[in-house]
Enzyme design. Sequence first.
Site, PDB file in Angstrom:
ATOM      1  N   GLU A 234      68.060  41.497  36.614  1.00 14.31           N
ATOM      2  CA  GLU A 234      67.176  40.637  35.818  1.00 14.31           C
ATOM      3  C   GLU A 234      65.757  40.642  36.387  1.00 14.31           C
ATOM      4  O   GLU A 234      65.573  40.466  37.590  1.00 14.31           O
ATOM      5  CB  GLU A 234      67.775  39.225  35.870  1.00 14.31           C
ATOM      6  CG  GLU A 234      67.152  38.193  34.985  1.00 14.31           C
ATOM      7  CD  GLU A 234      67.940  36.874  35.059  1.00 14.31           C
ATOM      8  OE1 GLU A 234      69.050  36.856  35.653  1.00 14.31           O
ATOM      9  OE2 GLU A 234      67.435  35.865  34.530  1.00 14.31           O
TER      10      GLU A 234
ATOM     11  N   HIS B  34      62.952  38.461  36.758  1.00 14.58           N
ATOM     12  CA  HIS B  34      62.966  37.001  36.714  1.00 14.58           C
ATOM     13  C   HIS B  34      61.770  36.465  37.483  1.00 14.58           C
ATOM     14  O   HIS B  34      61.486  36.915  38.587  1.00 14.58           O
ATOM     15  CB  HIS B  34      64.291  36.512  37.336  1.00 14.58           C
ATOM     16  CG  HIS B  34      64.563  35.056  37.166  1.00 14.58           C
ATOM     17  ND1 HIS B  34      63.847  34.094  37.830  1.00 14.58           N
ATOM     18  CD2 HIS B  34      65.469  34.414  36.395  1.00 14.58           C
ATOM     19  CE1 HIS B  34      64.318  32.896  37.471  1.00 14.58           C
ATOM     20  NE2 HIS B  34      65.296  33.063  36.598  1.00 14.58           N
TER      21      HIS B  34
ATOM     22  N   ASP C 158      64.028  38.288  31.667  1.00 14.04           N
ATOM     23  CA  ASP C 158      64.146  36.841  31.482  1.00 14.04           C
ATOM     24  C   ASP C 158      62.778  36.356  31.025  1.00 14.04           C
ATOM     25  O   ASP C 158      61.783  36.572  31.734  1.00 14.04           O
ATOM     26  CB  ASP C 158      64.564  36.204  32.814  1.00 14.04           C
ATOM     27  CG  ASP C 158      64.668  34.690  32.729  1.00 14.04           C
ATOM     28  OD1 ASP C 158      65.768  34.164  32.946  1.00 14.04           O
ATOM     29  OD2 ASP C 158      63.642  34.034  32.459  1.00 14.04           O
TER      30      ASP C 158
ATOM     31  N   GLU D 287      68.578  30.797  26.906  1.00 11.27           N
ATOM     32  CA  GLU D 287      68.887  30.337  28.251  1.00 11.27           C
ATOM     33  C   GLU D 287      68.026  29.117  28.545  1.00 11.27           C
ATOM     34  O   GLU D 287      66.908  29.229  29.063  1.00 11.27           O
ATOM     35  CB  GLU D 287      68.645  31.468  29.264  1.00 11.27           C
ATOM     36  CG  GLU D 287      69.361  31.214  30.570  1.00 11.27           C
ATOM     37  CD  GLU D 287      69.053  32.249  31.641  1.00 11.27           C
ATOM     38  OE1 GLU D 287      69.983  32.621  32.377  1.00 11.27           O
ATOM     39  OE2 GLU D 287      67.895  32.673  31.756  1.00 11.27           O
TER      40      GLU D 287
HETATM   41 MN   LIG Z   1      67.771  34.290  33.288  1.00  7.49          MN
END
Ligand SMILES: [Mn+2]
Lengths: 302, 302, 134, 134
Positions: B151, B153, B183, B268
């Site tokens: 990810e 992030h 993300d 999310e």
């Molecule tokens: Mn995430």
Amino acid sequence: MTSSFKYGVSVYSYVNDYGSIMTLEDAFDHIADTGATGIEILGEGQVEGYPEPSSAWLDTWFRLLDQYKLEPTNMCSWVDMRLTLSHWLTVEEGAAELARDLHLAHLLGFKFLRPKFGVVSHDLVPDPNWEGYVERNLDLAHKYGIVICPEIHSPTPIKHPVVDGYIDFIERTGTKNFGLMVDTGIFQDRPLVHWGSHQVTEEMRKHMAFLNGIAVNPEEFLDIAKYVVFIQAKFHDIDENLEDQNIPWKPVISALKRAGYSGWLSSEYEGLRSPWRAIDQVRRQQVLLRKLEREHDEGRFA
Amino acid sequence: MTSSFKYGVSVYSYVNDYGSIMTLEDAFDHIADTGATGIEILGEGQVEGYPEPSSAWLDTWFRLLDQYKLEPTNMCSWVDMRLTLSHWLTVEEGAAELARDLHLAHLLGFKFLRPKFGVVSHDLVPDPNWEGYVERNLDLAHKYGIVICPEIHSPTPIKHPVVDGYIDFIERTGTKNFGLMVDTGIFQDRPLVHWGSHQVTEEMRKHMAFLNGIAVNPEEFLDIAKYVVFIQAKFHDIDENLEDQNIPWKPVISALKRAGYSGWLSSEYEGLRSPWRAIDQVRRQQVLLRKLEREHDEGRFA
Amino acid sequence: MLEHELIQSTGFRNFGPVGARQGFAIRVRIPNYHGTRLSLLEGFDVTVDGEYFDHEVNRLGIRDEVYTMAQMREETVARWSLTEWGEILVDKPGGLEPGVHKIQVVARIRYSYFPPDVHIFPMRAERFGTICIA
Amino acid sequence: MLEHELIQSTGFRNFGPVGARQGFAIRVRIPNYHGTRLSLLEGFDVTVDGEYFDHEVNRLGIRDEVYTMAQMREETVARWSLTEWGEILVDKPGGLEPGVHKIQVVARIRYSYFPPDVHIFPMRAERFGTICIA
Ligand SMILES: [Mn+2]
Ligand SMILES: [Mn+2]
């Protein structure tokens, strides 16, 4: 050695939380962990499939009682007189409602059944058929070893025609299967700050004067003690110093002890319905009540 | 007709609520009712008995997928490099961790696996063994049709050696079973007000600068789009006018569409952890994202 | 179901024989957003009514096992799942008095993806809890 | 599990064929502290974004049945249990737009043990809810 109270908890204490943050098994866990040994339920509430739970549910019920070492105390029920807007219960129908709940209470192991009757007037005169409903079920209650016990609940005080009527019934029939349940909310002597999940407003106090408490003198308990078979220990708010903000527990416990009461004290929290709040409030009340009983028994009451 | 996003929801959105006010089945219900068709989970989180769920649990999993018509999207996993204070994972051990999660993801029907690797420095340089862990599992991932996707992030932006390293790996191996997960928290351009269940304080902002947002320019997505296989639509707060307080969705959606992205957008939620709040926040985001995609497709973007 | 916050109301209790209590237990949720190997826990500091009990000494009870800090640090197989509760076991001869107590917990968890210098993340929680039985 | 409050987030939806919606549904807990015969319900007034829909017209969906107000009033056998949700079904051709709406509900329940003049108790609730699908 004086006789001792038995300590229980009503699952009603957790209403709003029940089914949203708490399962039936969780309720057993919370109750057992307070040190209480009795569980009180609402029949049409905790009994899945009421009034005819499945055998799988019954297996769960008995497994939980066994696992958490709790004893069924009282089951609450309702005799909804005004079944529809147009149809009021006949005596036969009301008796059948009560019989239905006696069967269920017996099946689940309860020894007390609290029916809530309707009222016919603004000053809460009960459905005049209540005597008929009960009288037709005294034999069944006797067979099951269950005591039917309507609740003396605020705003109805102890000295009241409703209570007199119940006592007259006991005297007239000589039954051991009908008695009084006292809800300790009648002793409330300071105003409630919350009702349900709301702050109490002045407007609410105007329409619901009982929110300020009807402050029955605990000494009056002694007058009716011989008829009292069960006590719901209603409360609303106990602070971190174990001080109840509404119910004067010391004189209440003193009266109960001097009256020789040795039945259940079943915690019934009815304070702010903020999620998870009831769990610790019930714990506080269990400690407070046991502490006061111990102090009384050790002669430490004034 | 342009290609379209696929909409999913990560159960991580409901963390804190999960297991306290929400069961696995409730999560399925909440997700399906948003109109999403994909479910993302945390492997060691939603999988009871992780890493080896019982066959009864697996039956439940497949029953729920069927009943709520949801498709498994991504499973999150962790490769905890510092297994104990004294023992760091060897390449063999790390590869075995990843293989364990590939097996489980495949068993449950997932097509993406996000491993979270450890870091070895304050500026988040990843565990240098990550390449070894992944490379030893490329054949297994290929056999399962799973894409392993670390990810990107916050606070790591798109233009960063970590991302370059992942891209170099893809180019070097030519694999189709490793890609990037983005993300959308990296696009956050306004400060967070809450973190977890707390109000963000100035003190917290000092130590966790990323709370203010690292504000990656959404146009940079176009530079890495060919490597991106999955998007976690991170967000924190959408008000009742459907305005996101932190993530600039319009330029983000514009960039994703122009880059030809047609994979999952998996909601999310990571805002205030007040009970029940996430449920409606996820609903708001699903509406907002679909509205923006529709507006883009209808040529209504500026 | 568990309470939303870390420290649970139910399960706050004395342990050991009645009359000769060895200490008290605090029931907690996992201090993480996902299930975790026990070796990734670095223990629980506890303060009750101002009295401090260090994470090196407190133990973790989970399911039917009890782990010392040393055992937890090396326990790479047993896991704590997201929906399970554990108990922090704190030695205190005599236990706690029945009544309301102020509980503070710092749960310490290790995240491999946090920089080495802040590798151990402290999750703080506090609340009033009630000991029911002496 | 249900949400703590009366009006639930999930289940707020349009019903009827897509493109020709007949109305919308609001998922609710039982507006009572115990399970109840349907005949003891006196319906649900609904206001969405200021538009009022009367309890005499709104219907109740529970399990696989739908009841009109007239049917509910005479339904003395079917019950709504404490842990079940129901749906208020409100006719509104075209349904509601996807997005956030202000929902107000007055759930009316009959208590035999309330004095005859206040026999019907109104339980009020309001919140924002989100319609996801047109
Ligand atoms: Mn995430
Ligand atoms: Mn009562």
